[in-house]
Design a protein around this motif. Structure first.
Motif, mmCIF file in Angstrom:
data_model
loop_
_atom_site.group_PDB
_atom_site.id
_atom_site.type_symbol
_atom_site.label_atom_id
_atom_site.label_comp_id
_atom_site.label_asym_id
_atom_site.label_seq_id
_atom_site.Cartn_x
_atom_site.Cartn_y
_atom_site.Cartn_z
ATOM 1 N N ILE A 1 59.875 11.729 -49.573
ATOM 2 C CA ILE A 1 59.387 11.186 -50.840
ATOM 3 C C ILE A 1 57.896 11.408 -51.017
ATOM 4 C CG2 ILE A 1 58.700 8.814 -50.187
ATOM 5 C CD1 ILE A 1 60.904 9.889 -53.168
ATOM 6 N N TRP A 2 57.203 11.890 -50.015
ATOM 7 C CA TRP A 2 55.753 12.041 -50.107
ATOM 8 C C TRP A 2 55.302 12.897 -51.289
ATOM 9 C CZ3 TRP A 2 53.312 12.748 -44.539
ATOM 10 C CH2 TRP A 2 53.453 11.547 -43.838
ATOM 11 N N PRO A 3 55.897 14.073 -51.531
ATOM 12 C CA PRO A 3 55.419 14.873 -52.680
ATOM 13 C C PRO A 3 55.548 14.139 -54.012
ATOM 14 C CG PRO A 3 56.724 16.228 -51.181
ATOM 15 C CD PRO A 3 56.915 14.808 -50.737
ATOM 16 N N LEU A 4 56.686 13.467 -54.230
ATOM 17 C CA LEU A 4 56.854 12.719 -55.484
ATOM 18 C C LEU A 4 55.839 11.585 -55.565
ATOM 19 C CD1 LEU A 4 60.187 11.682 -57.155
ATOM 20 C CD2 LEU A 4 58.321 10.050 -56.979
ATOM 21 N N ALA A 5 55.614 10.896 -54.446
ATOM 22 C CA ALA A 5 54.660 9.790 -54.434
ATOM 23 C C ALA A 5 53.251 10.282 -54.738
ATOM 24 C CB ALA A 5 54.696 9.092 -53.077
ATOM 25 N N LEU A 6 52.881 11.455 -54.222
ATOM 26 C CA LEU A 6 51.558 12.009 -54.492
ATOM 27 C C LEU A 6 51.406 12.331 -55.976
ATOM 28 C CD1 LEU A 6 48.808 13.181 -53.714
ATOM 29 C CD2 LEU A 6 49.990 15.315 -53.083
ATOM 30 N N ARG A 7 52.432 12.945 -56.560
ATOM 31 C CA ARG A 7 52.349 13.275 -57.990
ATOM 32 C C ARG A 7 52.270 12.002 -58.834
ATOM 33 N NH1 ARG A 7 56.297 16.920 -56.190
ATOM 34 N NH2 ARG A 7 57.974 15.594 -56.978
ATOM 35 N N ALA A 8 53.044 10.989 -58.460
ATOM 36 C CA ALA A 8 53.016 9.733 -59.211
ATOM 37 C C ALA A 8 51.645 9.062 -59.094
ATOM 38 C CB ALA A 8 54.113 8.800 -58.703
ATOM 39 N N ALA A 9 51.075 9.071 -57.897
ATOM 40 C CA ALA A 9 49.754 8.464 -57.712
ATOM 41 C C ALA A 9 48.704 9.167 -58.568
ATOM 42 C CB ALA A 9 49.365 8.516 -56.232
ATOM 43 N N ARG A 10 48.773 10.478 -58.636
ATOM 44 C CA ARG A 10 47.805 11.218 -59.457
ATOM 45 C C ARG A 10 47.943 10.844 -60.921
ATOM 46 N NH1 ARG A 10 48.738 17.144 -56.534
ATOM 47 N NH2 ARG A 10 47.138 16.909 -54.898
ATOM 48 N N GLU A 11 49.176 10.761 -61.421
ATOM 49 C CA GLU A 11 49.381 10.455 -62.837
ATOM 50 C C GLU A 11 49.009 9.007 -63.169
ATOM 51 O OE1 GLU A 11 52.638 11.778 -65.063
ATOM 52 O OE2 GLU A 11 53.086 13.514 -63.794
ATOM 53 N N LEU A 12 49.181 8.126 -62.201
ATOM 54 C CA LEU A 12 48.867 6.714 -62.432
ATOM 55 C C LEU A 12 47.403 6.399 -62.147
ATOM 56 C CD1 LEU A 12 52.041 5.132 -60.776
ATOM 57 C CD2 LEU A 12 51.462 5.005 -63.208
ATOM 58 N N GLY A 13 46.668 7.365 -61.608
ATOM 59 C CA GLY A 13 45.294 7.110 -61.223
ATOM 60 C C GLY A 13 45.213 6.106 -60.085
ATOM 61 N N ALA A 14 46.199 6.154 -59.177
ATOM 62 C CA ALA A 14 46.299 5.180 -58.093
ATOM 63 C C ALA A 14 46.002 5.840 -56.755
ATOM 64 C CB ALA A 14 47.698 4.562 -58.069
ATOM 65 N N GLY A 15 45.729 5.024 -55.759
ATOM 66 C CA GLY A 15 45.598 5.513 -54.400
ATOM 67 C C GLY A 15 46.967 5.727 -53.785
#
Length: 365
Positions: free
Chosen positions: A99-113
């Motif tokens: 799930i790491w790649p999806l989590a990274l993309r989601a964090a970027r779009e949400l402006g989250a760490g």
């Protein structure tokens, strides 16, 4: 602060209890938690274990990943807007390497760490494959000092915090009570088929020779390790089949798993497994393959370790020694319980995770 905890299918199934403890602990510390689970798993469970649960669709095709990420991000934003209070997800905490790649993309779009939970040794090298940039706000969470040291050697620039997995311990329950049958639980992924088959081959004479011993095995692991084929080979009369029960998702059944006398874990893959810690906390005696990458597996203190897990005789010897000496088994259960109370408290995992969140740029200000 709001955190999105996202787990892949295997992790969410195996570590449901740990995730629930962590969520409750974070909530007690004022963190608003949103749990993202695979849509099929969330639908199958039929009830929300967590206060806020969102579904996401696991995909492997590159062309579909962007749409899956967008769907999850939209759900998170709608939840933020619906609950108001000016809250938004500031941390995406990923469990399970797939799930790491999806989590990274989601964090970027949400402006989250992004917090990467490095729960097994094999994930250390994968941190270099994510395509992280200096703009990404990322921290690794390791379960022990050894994993943190390996991370520093591999990706020295990534900050890392240790958050040892923990459990809530109870008084040890009686094991190997002569008034009832002895129950042996066999768990794991089944990926090390040779080790699983060695367990069954080693236990076969015990199961045939004693009518007061029963074996319960995780069904998914049994299928992957082809356990029934081995049973037919070593026992053509199929007497063993009456002594073995296959249980779907046994690790997700603490009511059954932790009611056993012995818990067998034949795989040495450097993985953290909270069900072993829970066994320590409840007084279930653990017999496990020696794994130098898991620091809580201590010979004679927390577990009976098997040095040659692919040798049937090694499992036969380890299990027989405990069945024949209930006093020794009870002593091991007590020392394991003492160890987990002193060294693996659930509160310490929460403290470590909060420390990791606090180091991310996204949570400041």
């Amino acid at each position: 602060m709001r955190a999105l905890l996202i787990a892949d299918s295997l992790f969410a199934l195996q570590e449901r209890a740990m995730l629930s403890r962590l969520e409750l602990g974070l909530a007690d510390e004022g963190v608003s938690v949103v749990q993202a689970l695979p849509d099929q798993l969330l639908a199958r469970d039929g009830s929300e274990v967590y206060a806020r649960s969102l579904a996401y669709t696991p995909v492997t095709a590159p062309l579909l990943r962007r749409f899956a990420t967008r769907a999850l991000v939209d759900r998170v934003r709608r939840l933020d807007e619906a609950e108001g209070e000016g809250q938004r997800v500031r941390v995406v905490h990923a469990f399970g390497g797939s799930i790491w790649p999806l989590a990274l993309r989601a964090a970027r779009e949400l402006g989250a760490g992004l917090a990467l939970d490095v729960w097994r040794a094999g994930l250390v090298g994968r941190t270099r494959e994510l395509g992280l940039t200096p703009a990404d706000d990322v921290i690794a969470i390791a379960p022990d000092d050894a994993t943190r040291n390996r991370l520093k050697e591999t990706v020295g620039s990534m900050p890392c915090v240790v958050a040892p997995w923990g459990v809530l311990a109870d008084e040890p329950h009686p094991v190997l009570d002569t008034k009832r049958s002895a129950s042996i639980m066999l768990v794991g992924t089944g990926r090390d088929a040779a080790a699983f088959q060695a367990v069954l081959t080693g236990l076969a004479p015990i199961l045939r020779g004693r009518d007061d011993v029963l074996l319960f095995c995780d069904a998914r692991a049994a299928r992957r390790a082809d356990v029934w084929r081995v049973a037919r080979t070593i026992d053509p009369s199929l007497v063993l089949r009456s002594r073995i029960s296959l249980i779907e998702d046994l690790e997700a059944r603490p009511d059954l798993l932790l009611a056993g006398d012995l818990l067998l874990h034949p795989e040495a893959s450097g993985e953290q497994r909270s069900m072993l810690l829970e066994a320590f906390g409840r007084g279930v005696v653990v017999v496990a393959a020696q794994d130098t990458r898991v620091d809580y597996l201590l010979q004679g203190v927390t577990a009976q370790l098997v040095l040659s897990p692919r040798e049937p005789a090694a499992w036969a010897s380890a299990v027989s020694s405990l069945l024949e000496s209930p006093e020794r088994a009870a002593t091991l259960a007590r020392t394991a319980n003492t160890y987990v109370r002193a060294n693996r408290r659930a509160s310490e995992q929460v403290r470590g995770v909060l420390e990791a969140y606090g180091q991310l740029r996204s949570t400041k200000g």
